[in-house]
Design a protein around this motif. Structure first.
Motif, PDB file in Angstrom:
ATOM      1  N   ASP A 154       0.853  -1.177   0.000  1.00 23.91           N
ATOM      2  CA  ASP A 154       0.000   0.000   0.000  1.00 23.91           C
ATOM      3  C   ASP A 154       0.897   1.238   0.000  1.00 23.91           C
ATOM      4  OD1 ASP A 154      -1.686   2.122   0.558  1.00 23.91           O
ATOM      5  OD2 ASP A 154      -2.803   1.078   2.120  1.00 23.91           O
ATOM      6  N   PRO A 155       0.862   2.062  -1.059  1.00 21.78           N
ATOM      7  CA  PRO A 155       1.743   3.233  -1.103  1.00 21.78           C
ATOM      8  C   PRO A 155       1.496   4.224   0.032  1.00 21.78           C
ATOM      9  CG  PRO A 155       0.872   2.761  -3.279  1.00 21.78           C
ATOM     10  CD  PRO A 155       0.107   1.899  -2.317  1.00 21.78           C
ATOM     11  N   GLY A 156       0.311   4.173   0.640  1.00 26.30           N
ATOM     12  CA  GLY A 156      -0.007   5.097   1.717  1.00 26.30           C
ATOM     13  C   GLY A 156       0.280   4.564   3.107  1.00 26.30           C
ATOM     14  N   ASP A 157       0.693   3.311   3.223  1.00 26.22           N
ATOM     15  CA  ASP A 157       0.938   2.708   4.531  1.00 26.22           C
ATOM     16  C   ASP A 157       2.034   1.667   4.397  1.00 26.22           C
ATOM     17  OD1 ASP A 157       0.978   1.522   6.996  1.00 26.22           O
ATOM     18  OD2 ASP A 157      -1.100   0.831   6.965  1.00 26.22           O
ATOM     19  N   PRO A 158       3.237   1.949   4.855  1.00 33.07           N
ATOM     20  CA  PRO A 158       4.351   1.017   4.662  1.00 33.07           C
ATOM     21  C   PRO A 158       4.194  -0.294   5.413  1.00 33.07           C
ATOM     22  CG  PRO A 158       4.992   2.828   6.105  1.00 33.07           C
ATOM     23  CD  PRO A 158       3.651   3.178   5.546  1.00 33.07           C
ATOM     24  N   ASN A 159       3.225  -0.376   6.325  1.00 36.25           N
ATOM     25  CA  ASN A 159       3.018  -1.602   7.089  1.00 36.25           C
ATOM     26  C   ASN A 159       1.939  -2.503   6.500  1.00 36.25           C
ATOM     27  OD1 ASN A 159       4.923  -1.084   9.270  1.00 36.25           O
ATOM     28  ND2 ASN A 159       3.523   0.553   9.888  1.00 36.25           N
ATOM     29  N   THR A 160       1.309  -2.094   5.398  1.00 35.26           N
ATOM     30  CA  THR A 160       0.270  -2.901   4.764  1.00 35.26           C
ATOM     31  C   THR A 160       0.816  -3.550   3.507  1.00 35.26           C
ATOM     32  OG1 THR A 160      -1.547  -1.569   5.647  1.00 35.26           O
ATOM     33  CG2 THR A 160      -2.006  -2.849   3.672  1.00 35.26           C
ATOM     34  N   LEU A 161       0.723  -4.878   3.443  1.00 41.76           N
ATOM     35  CA  LEU A 161       1.222  -5.617   2.291  1.00 41.76           C
ATOM     36  C   LEU A 161       0.267  -6.747   1.950  1.00 41.76           C
ATOM     37  CD1 LEU A 161       4.089  -8.031   3.337  1.00 41.76           C
ATOM     38  CD2 LEU A 161       3.117  -6.430   4.987  1.00 41.76           C
ATOM     39  N   PHE A 162       0.366  -7.235   0.702  1.00 35.95           N
ATOM     40  CA  PHE A 162      -0.520  -8.255   0.158  1.00 35.95           C
ATOM     41  C   PHE A 162       0.318  -9.354  -0.489  1.00 35.95           C
ATOM     42  CE2 PHE A 162      -2.316  -4.029  -0.220  1.00 35.95           C
ATOM     43  CZ  PHE A 162      -3.592  -4.153   0.321  1.00 35.95           C
ATOM     44  N   VAL A 163      -0.081 -10.612  -0.278  1.00 41.82           N
ATOM     45  CA  VAL A 163       0.569 -11.738  -0.936  1.00 41.82           C
ATOM     46  C   VAL A 163      -0.501 -12.727  -1.390  1.00 41.82           C
ATOM     47  CG1 VAL A 163       2.737 -11.534   0.347  1.00 41.82           C
ATOM     48  CG2 VAL A 163       0.905 -12.994   1.233  1.00 41.82           C
ATOM     49  N   LEU A 164      -0.130 -13.602  -2.295  1.00 35.72           N
ATOM     50  CA  LEU A 164      -1.011 -14.673  -2.781  1.00 35.72           C
ATOM     51  C   LEU A 164      -0.290 -16.000  -2.563  1.00 35.72           C
ATOM     52  CD1 LEU A 164      -3.701 -15.309  -4.389  1.00 35.72           C
ATOM     53  CD2 LEU A 164      -2.216 -15.450  -6.414  1.00 35.72           C
ATOM     54  N   PRO A 165      -0.546 -16.696  -1.436  1.00 29.37           N
ATOM     55  CA  PRO A 165       0.144 -17.971  -1.181  1.00 29.37           C
ATOM     56  C   PRO A 165      -0.246 -19.023  -2.206  1.00 29.37           C
ATOM     57  CG  PRO A 165      -0.837 -17.075   0.833  1.00 29.37           C
ATOM     58  CD  PRO A 165      -1.405 -16.293  -0.313  1.00 29.37           C
ATOM     59  N   GLU A 166       0.730 -19.838  -2.591  1.00 33.08           N
ATOM     60  CA  GLU A 166       0.502 -20.914  -3.538  1.00 33.08           C
ATOM     61  C   GLU A 166       1.133 -22.205  -3.030  1.00 33.08           C
ATOM     62  OE1 GLU A 166       1.332 -20.215  -7.598  1.00 33.08           O
ATOM     63  OE2 GLU A 166       0.561 -18.166  -7.619  1.00 33.08           O
TER      64      GLU A 166
END
Length: 205
Positions: free
Chosen positions: A92-104
Motif C-alpha cells: 500500500d503506497p499510503g501505509d508502509p506496514n500494509t502488504l498483500f501476498v497470494l500464497p501458492e
C-alpha cells in the motif's frame, strides 16, 4: 538500490552500482544443504516500502520476509499463511506496514519439471497484513473459493496510489481481479485474456 535474482538472492549497493553485496542474512534456502547461505536463495519479488527508510519486503521461494535494515538482515513473517511459497507481493503506497501476498502450493513430481503451482487449497485468497507481516488475514469477498486452481506470476500483482489503494491481480489463465478498497472487496475485470505475466496501472486525472 536492491535487486532480487531468482536462485541467487538479494544484492544491494549504496554507491550507485559500483559495488554490490549479498543481502540474504536470515533468509532460508530449504532446497540447499546449507539452509542459510550467503547467497543462493530464491527471491520471487522484492519491494521497498514507500516512505519508509530501510524497510523492505520479499516474497521468497521459502517464505515472506521483512527487513528493517535496508536488507542487511531479514525476519521471517510467514506465520499465519497457508504456504511459504508464492510469487506476488503488493504494498500500500499510503501505509508502509500494509502488504498483500497470494500464497501458492508447489507440487513437485518426476514429470512436471519445476513443479505445478496454484493457489493453496484451490482457493483464490489474497492475504493482507496491516502490521508489517506480524499478522495476516485472508481476503476472499468476491474471489473464487472452490476448485480455483489459479496461478499468478512475479509481476502479476500491482497497487495504485489512491486512498484507499486499489489492488490488481492477474492470473496465467487469463483472469484479472481487482479491489478498490485495499482488498476488502474484489470484482473480476476480465476472464478470457491470454496468460497474464505482468500488470501495471496508472491513475488518469
Amino acid at each position: 538500490m536492491w535487486v532480487g535474482i531468482s536462485a541467487a538472492g538479494v544484492f544491494g549497493t549504496n554507491d550507485g552500482g559500483q559495488i554490490w553485496e549479498p543481502m540474504n542474512r536470515g533468509v532460508r534456502a530449504d532446497f540447499s544443504p546449507d539452509r542459510f547461505p550467503d547467497y543462493g536463495q530464491c527471491p520471487h519479488k522484492v519491494l521497498a516500502a514507500p516512505g519508509a527508510t530501510d524497510l523492505l519486503y520479499q516474497q521468497n521461494h521459502c517464505g515472506v520476509y521483512r527487513s528493517q535494515s535496508g536488507g542487511l538482515d531479514w525476519q521471517d513473517i510467514n506465520e499465519g499463511l497457508p504456504s511459504q511459497f508464492g510469487f506476488t507481493l503488493g504494498l500500500d503506497p499510503g501505509d508502509p506496514n500494509t502488504l498483500f501476498v497470494l500464497p501458492e502450493d508447489q507440487l513437485l513430481g518426476q514429470d512436471v519439471g519445476g513443479g505445478v503451482r496454484y493457489v493453496s487449497g484451490g482457493k483464490f485468497r489474497v492475504y493482507r497484513s496491516r502490521n508489517g507481516g506480524d499478522d495476516w488475514e485472508a481476503l476472499t469477498n468476491g474471489l473464487p473459493q472452490g476448485n480455483s486452481y489459479l496461478h499468478a506470476m512475479r509481476e502479476g500483482m500491482v497497487t495504485d496510489p489512491l486512498d484507499p489503494c486499489g489492488v490488481y491481480l492477474g492470473a496465467t489463465s487469463g483472469q484479472i481481479y481487482y479491489s478498490r478498497d485495499r482488498g476488502d472487496n474484489w470484482e473480476q475485470l476480465v476472464e478470457q485474456l491470454p496468460p497474464i505475466s505482468s500488470l501495471t496501472c496508472a491513475v488518469v486525472a
